[in-house]
Design an enzyme around this catalytic site. Sequence first.
Site, mmCIF file in Angstrom:
data_model
loop_
_atom_site.group_PDB
_atom_site.id
_atom_site.type_symbol
_atom_site.label_atom_id
_atom_site.label_comp_id
_atom_site.label_asym_id
_atom_site.label_seq_id
_atom_site.Cartn_x
_atom_site.Cartn_y
_atom_site.Cartn_z
ATOM 1 N N LEU A 148 33.629 47.045 34.941
ATOM 2 C CA LEU A 148 33.207 45.663 34.162
ATOM 3 C C LEU A 148 33.270 44.152 35.068
ATOM 4 C CD1 LEU A 148 33.747 47.463 31.682
ATOM 5 C CD2 LEU A 148 33.995 45.503 30.203
ATOM 6 N N CYS A 178 36.630 47.501 43.920
ATOM 7 C CA CYS A 178 37.060 46.526 43.103
ATOM 8 C C CYS A 178 38.493 45.894 43.463
ATOM 9 C CB CYS A 178 37.244 46.893 41.620
ATOM 10 S SG CYS A 178 35.632 47.161 40.733
#
EC number: 2.3.1.181
Length: 243
Positions: A148, A178
């Site tokens: 997300l 990430c």
Amino acid sequence: MSDLTFRTVGLGDEAVDYLAAWDLQRDVHAAVADGQHPDTVLLLEHPPVFTAGKRTDPHERPADPGGAQVIDVDRGGKITFHGPGQLVGYPIVVLPDHVKVVDYVRRVEEALIAVCRDLGVTTARVPGRSGVWLQADERGPERKIAALGIRVSRGVTMHGFALNCDVDLGWYDRFVPCGISDAGVTSLTRELDRDVTVAEVLPSVERHLDTYLAWGPYTATPDYEPRPEPGRAPRIELLKPNL
């Protein structure tokens, strides 16, 4: 249920170029913020592309992107990958006054946890790390199945989530997803030992987003053990209006 409009923009051979999808997001976002368009979730696939959030360090960019573009984007957080076999969703919704940004993120995560549950894959959150995760087990280390990264401007969300269905996981060997180096990445196909296509997952994603973005109360799935990443900021950006 919510009043969400779901719009499938392009899947498979009609996968949407990232920059074209970004332009579409901005257009829809402006219309939603102006009250001229209903809350909308754009659902699509992208050709291979790396997107680098504002906190991506130079060494985190792929040395060899394998022919994929590397694009700097206006969300918070680090670098991630989008590509065929990954369902990307961009919810562009007005946040009600009683819904904080973190609550919105948790609701999207909860919807994706429910999607995985529908398919027989047990997932949860890892406090300190956004996204949806599987625990370490005999199949591998702790691993992320959905990422997300959002932005909120004028009280309306954009960017969103990416759920790995049957994406080629070899792309993740080209960078540290990430910025998290001590965990892995997985897909529904890998976890279930069968092909799980974006088309198969799409109805479940729509159903659960419709439920959780109706803003009613819900019981959250219990979290896994917290594993904050030192020095890592959340992949969320909240823009304050100019005063």
